[in-house]
Design a protein around this motif. Structure first.
Motif, PDB file in Angstrom:
ATOM      1  N   MET A   1      -7.079 117.789 -28.303  1.00 11.61           N
ATOM      2  CA  MET A   1      -7.173 117.597 -29.720  1.00 11.61           C
ATOM      3  C   MET A   1      -6.450 118.415 -30.627  1.00 11.61           C
ATOM      4  SD  MET A   1     -11.360 118.690 -30.179  1.00 11.61           S
ATOM      5  CE  MET A   1     -11.945 118.356 -28.807  1.00 11.61           C
TER       6      MET A   1
ATOM      7  N   GLN B   1     -15.979 126.971 -18.631  1.00 13.56           N
ATOM      8  CA  GLN B   1     -14.408 127.472 -19.179  1.00 13.56           C
ATOM      9  C   GLN B   1     -14.311 128.334 -20.170  1.00 13.56           C
ATOM     10  OE1 GLN B   1     -12.641 123.920 -20.656  1.00 13.56           O
ATOM     11  NE2 GLN B   1     -10.776 124.458 -20.413  1.00 13.56           N
TER      12      GLN B   1
ATOM     13  N   HIS C   1      -6.918 112.720 -29.377  1.00 12.45           N
ATOM     14  CA  HIS C   1      -7.542 112.304 -30.644  1.00 12.45           C
ATOM     15  C   HIS C   1      -7.350 113.510 -31.653  1.00 12.45           C
ATOM     16  CE1 HIS C   1     -11.592 114.616 -30.146  1.00 12.45           C
ATOM     17  NE2 HIS C   1     -11.069 114.646 -29.130  1.00 12.45           N
TER      18      HIS C   1
ATOM     19  N   ASN D   1      -9.414 104.987 -32.977  1.00  8.31           N
ATOM     20  CA  ASN D   1     -10.135 105.336 -34.221  1.00  8.31           C
ATOM     21  C   ASN D   1      -9.119 106.543 -35.120  1.00  8.31           C
ATOM     22  OD1 ASN D   1     -12.571 103.982 -34.223  1.00  8.31           O
ATOM     23  ND2 ASN D   1     -13.245 105.391 -32.253  1.00  8.31           N
TER      24      ASN D   1
ATOM     25  N   TYR E   1     -14.151 115.897 -15.968  1.00 12.42           N
ATOM     26  CA  TYR E   1     -13.474 116.061 -17.245  1.00 12.42           C
ATOM     27  C   TYR E   1     -13.240 117.512 -17.539  1.00 12.42           C
ATOM     28  CZ  TYR E   1     -14.588 116.867 -22.346  1.00 12.42           C
ATOM     29  OH  TYR E   1     -14.952 117.596 -23.437  1.00 12.42           O
ATOM     30  N   VAL E   2     -12.212 117.877 -18.371  1.00 11.74           N
ATOM     31  CA  VAL E   2     -12.111 119.248 -18.805  1.00 11.74           C
ATOM     32  C   VAL E   2     -11.455 118.996 -20.039  1.00 11.74           C
ATOM     33  CG1 VAL E   2     -10.429 121.231 -18.360  1.00 11.74           C
ATOM     34  CG2 VAL E   2     -11.773 120.386 -16.510  1.00 11.74           C
ATOM     35  N   LYS E   3     -11.510 119.921 -20.945  1.00 15.99           N
ATOM     36  CA  LYS E   3     -10.940 120.191 -22.080  1.00 15.99           C
ATOM     37  C   LYS E   3      -9.788 120.863 -21.964  1.00 15.99           C
ATOM     38  CE  LYS E   3     -11.252 122.099 -26.782  1.00 15.99           C
ATOM     39  NZ  LYS E   3     -10.080 122.738 -26.585  1.00 15.99           N
ATOM     40  N   GLY E   4      -8.413 120.193 -22.355  1.00 16.34           N
ATOM     41  CA  GLY E   4      -7.268 120.760 -22.249  1.00 16.34           C
ATOM     42  C   GLY E   4      -6.853 121.556 -23.295  1.00 16.34           C
ATOM     43  N   GLY E   5      -5.532 122.086 -23.504  1.00 19.44           N
ATOM     44  CA  GLY E   5      -4.947 122.863 -24.523  1.00 19.44           C
ATOM     45  C   GLY E   5      -5.472 124.158 -24.616  1.00 19.44           C
ATOM     46  N   HIS E   6      -5.412 124.683 -25.785  1.00 15.91           N
ATOM     47  CA  HIS E   6      -6.066 126.152 -25.919  1.00 15.91           C
ATOM     48  C   HIS E   6      -7.376 126.312 -26.704  1.00 15.91           C
ATOM     49  CE1 HIS E   6      -5.344 126.303 -30.297  1.00 15.91           C
ATOM     50  NE2 HIS E   6      -4.331 125.699 -30.286  1.00 15.91           N
TER      51      HIS E   6
ATOM     52  N   MET F   1      -8.622 114.582 -19.235  1.00 16.32           N
ATOM     53  CA  MET F   1      -8.445 115.920 -20.055  1.00 16.32           C
ATOM     54  C   MET F   1      -8.566 115.362 -21.493  1.00 16.32           C
ATOM     55  SD  MET F   1      -5.445 117.766 -17.897  1.00 16.32           S
ATOM     56  CE  MET F   1      -5.709 119.223 -18.548  1.00 16.32           C
ATOM     57  N   GLN F   2      -9.264 116.103 -22.293  1.00 12.43           N
ATOM     58  CA  GLN F   2      -9.498 115.915 -23.778  1.00 12.43           C
ATOM     59  C   GLN F   2      -8.276 116.872 -24.409  1.00 12.43           C
ATOM     60  OE1 GLN F   2     -13.072 117.353 -25.350  1.00 12.43           O
ATOM     61  NE2 GLN F   2     -13.145 116.108 -27.109  1.00 12.43           N
TER      62      GLN F   2
ATOM     63  N   GLN G   1     -16.854 120.525 -10.347  1.00 10.16           N
ATOM     64  CA  GLN G   1     -17.554 119.135 -10.842  1.00 10.16           C
ATOM     65  C   GLN G   1     -17.545 118.179  -9.784  1.00 10.16           C
ATOM     66  OE1 GLN G   1     -16.473 117.539 -14.899  1.00 10.16           O
ATOM     67  NE2 GLN G   1     -15.219 119.225 -14.948  1.00 10.16           N
TER      68      GLN G   1
ATOM     69  N   VAL H   1     -19.297 115.569 -23.765  1.00  7.44           N
ATOM     70  CA  VAL H   1     -17.715 115.752 -24.179  1.00  7.44           C
ATOM     71  C   VAL H   1     -18.212 117.044 -25.338  1.00  7.44           C
ATOM     72  CG1 VAL H   1     -16.244 114.546 -25.881  1.00  7.44           C
ATOM     73  CG2 VAL H   1     -17.149 113.576 -23.705  1.00  7.44           C
TER      74      VAL H   1
ATOM     75  N   MET I   1     -11.565 130.353 -22.529  1.00  7.31           N
ATOM     76  CA  MET I   1     -10.170 130.562 -22.971  1.00  7.31           C
ATOM     77  C   MET I   1      -9.760 131.210 -24.182  1.00  7.31           C
ATOM     78  SD  MET I   1      -9.242 126.507 -24.090  1.00  7.31           S
ATOM     79  CE  MET I   1     -10.287 125.606 -23.343  1.00  7.31           C
TER      80      MET I   1
ATOM     81  N   TYR J   1     -20.396 121.259 -16.154  1.00  6.76           N
ATOM     82  CA  TYR J   1     -19.381 121.899 -16.733  1.00  6.76           C
ATOM     83  C   TYR J   1     -19.532 121.930 -18.170  1.00  6.76           C
ATOM     84  CZ  TYR J   1     -15.065 121.562 -19.464  1.00  6.76           C
ATOM     85  OH  TYR J   1     -13.965 121.709 -20.200  1.00  6.76           O
TER      86      TYR J   1
ATOM     87  N   SER K   1     -11.411 104.120 -28.182  1.00  5.27           N
ATOM     88  CA  SER K   1     -12.090 105.590 -28.989  1.00  5.27           C
ATOM     89  C   SER K   1     -11.796 106.621 -27.694  1.00  5.27           C
ATOM     90  CB  SER K   1     -13.533 105.208 -29.203  1.00  5.27           C
ATOM     91  OG  SER K   1     -14.327 106.353 -28.862  1.00  5.27           O
TER      92      SER K   1
ATOM     93  N   GLN L   1      -0.280 122.714 -18.303  1.00  4.54           N
ATOM     94  CA  GLN L   1      -1.621 122.300 -17.742  1.00  4.54           C
ATOM     95  C   GLN L   1      -1.494 121.209 -16.680  1.00  4.54           C
ATOM     96  OE1 GLN L   1      -4.376 122.383 -21.024  1.00  4.54           O
ATOM     97  NE2 GLN L   1      -4.607 124.532 -20.614  1.00  4.54           N
TER      98      GLN L   1
ATOM     99  N   MET M   1     -13.557 109.353 -27.382  1.00  5.67           N
ATOM    100  CA  MET M   1     -15.055 109.762 -26.771  1.00  5.67           C
ATOM    101  C   MET M   1     -15.495 108.740 -25.882  1.00  5.67           C
ATOM    102  SD  MET M   1     -15.662 112.746 -28.316  1.00  5.67           S
ATOM    103  CE  MET M   1     -14.847 113.628 -29.505  1.00  5.67           C
TER     104      MET M   1
ATOM    105  N   LEU N   1     -13.619 109.109 -22.639  1.00  2.91           N
ATOM    106  CA  LEU N   1     -13.920 110.177 -21.584  1.00  2.91           C
ATOM    107  C   LEU N   1     -15.523 109.952 -21.097  1.00  2.91           C
ATOM    108  CD1 LEU N   1     -12.975 112.949 -24.689  1.00  2.91           C
ATOM    109  CD2 LEU N   1     -11.889 112.413 -22.141  1.00  2.91           C
TER     110      LEU N   1
ATOM    111  N   ASN O   1     -18.486 106.357 -34.470  1.00  2.00           N
ATOM    112  CA  ASN O   1     -17.547 105.465 -33.506  1.00  2.00           C
ATOM    113  C   ASN O   1     -17.861 104.962 -32.271  1.00  2.00           C
ATOM    114  OD1 ASN O   1     -15.535 105.395 -35.719  1.00  2.00           O
ATOM    115  ND2 ASN O   1     -14.404 107.378 -35.185  1.00  2.00           N
ATOM    116  N   ILE O   2     -18.613 106.109 -31.705  1.00  4.39           N
ATOM    117  CA  ILE O   2     -19.262 105.651 -30.314  1.00  4.39           C
ATOM    118  C   ILE O   2     -20.107 104.834 -30.383  1.00  4.39           C
ATOM    119  CG2 ILE O   2     -20.307 106.638 -28.426  1.00  4.39           C
ATOM    120  CD1 ILE O   2     -19.376 109.571 -29.221  1.00  4.39           C
TER     121      ILE O   2
ATOM    122  N   MET P   1      -7.772 124.757 -14.092  1.00  3.41           N
ATOM    123  CA  MET P   1      -7.953 123.310 -14.472  1.00  3.41           C
ATOM    124  C   MET P   1      -8.673 122.843 -13.083  1.00  3.41           C
ATOM    125  SD  MET P   1      -7.744 122.509 -17.472  1.00  3.41           S
ATOM    126  CE  MET P   1      -7.058 123.451 -18.878  1.00  3.41           C
TER     127      MET P   1
END
Lengths: 143, 143, 143
Positions: free
Chosen positions: C38, A36, C69, C102, C138-143, C35-36, A132, B139, A38, A138, C123, C51, C125, C128, B54-55, A125
């Motif tokens: 943060m 990915q 998180h 957390n 699993y994909v990291k979202g946002g920018h 999606m994560q 996956q 992650v 961005m 990924y 948690s 998204q 993490m 996920l 934490n994990i 996305m």
């Protein structure tokens, strides 16, 4: 039988020769990795190209797709890419560079604004999800 | 038969005792998680250490590897790590901290510049790929 | 037999009708994506909502969970979310928005500070990790 033996010897010699040329090789297996991207800055454009080159040196038979969205689409644009020759070189070796069509619509980017080696996918996305599901690893690329 | 029964009772008692000590425990199963860390700032160094702690509180039997590359290598350097004692403590409990050799070459970082608990891997991206192929979850850590 | 045939014809007609309404549909299969998120800025709040909407247009039957998180928890807070109506709309359609407990403890955020559609997970993490173990992409979202 002689032919099979000759082939085995030859494979061994060629394999060794390759290993001597490329001490960075981790293994010659088939791997699948979708990345990915961005990031919008020039530095990160250089980073993603270096990352793909590093992976290919370590895993010469890896199939790699770089999925770009958001500001990351700059990497793929004729007027904004700072690494167009590096990208075109990698694409000629089989690395796939994909542009998110949702980003294209939002940023008003046309197919002709992209480097010719680039493919368009409906959604970054979704592409990352489908790959996956097909068993690809990924990783988030860039910085 | 008596022994089996005694074992079941004992397991239940020990299990409960542990649960009482650690209300944050989600389960005691074996999990495998590889984390990517690429941030260069001190705040994010504290964040990744907190995330790993934490994990471990939630999944005490999770096997965790933190793969650092780019600016994230600062976390692992004797002169730049702000969390060396926290990291060394986690490493003594089995958490793996890995340094990307490609980053080391590019940033001219030597093995002796790294905390002694750190392992070097040929490439962060390759390590993240191989771990996922082995079935580990992945992650992005840090901020 | 007639009924089965009628059902097949009907499915085909309805399927086509749907495809005509939504040219962006990639497929109607069941997908699972965690999606994560943060990011703490308003722009990225709009990005993650866009998204999720894009994914749902392409994969109408995808099950989606957005795990927030760190600064990303702002997205879920009544006083800080800039996209509460968009989020509530998506939640009513089945998208799960999860808050990291957390982070809540660290930032002193209470359950009542969160939008009512939000779920709390122990948690981010861990969530996920568990979702990937269940086979979710699993994909990291946002920018």
């Amino acid at each position: 039988m002689k032919k099979i033996f000759a082939f085995i010897v030859l494979s061994y010699v060629v394999g060794n020769a390759f290993a001597q040329q490329s001490p960075d090789v981790v293994d010659m297996k088939k791997h699948h990795l979708v990345m990915q991207f961005m990031d919008g800055d020039s530095l990160s454009q250089a980073t993603i190209i270096a990352q793909v080159n590093n992976i290919r040196r370590a895993l010469p038979n890896a199939e790699i797709e770089v999925v770009c969205h958001g500001p990351g689409l700059d990497l793929l644009m004729t007027t904004k890419s700072k690494t167009s020759s590096g990208l075109t070189d990698l694409a000629s070796k089989g690395v796939i560079f994909s542009a998110c069509n949702n980003t294209m619509k939002r940023r008003n980017i046309k197919k002709e604004d992209l480097l010719s080696a680039v493919r368009v996918v409906p959604s970054a996305m979704v592409q990352l999800t489908l790959r996956q599901e097909e068993g690809w690893a990924y990783v988030k690329g860039g910085h």
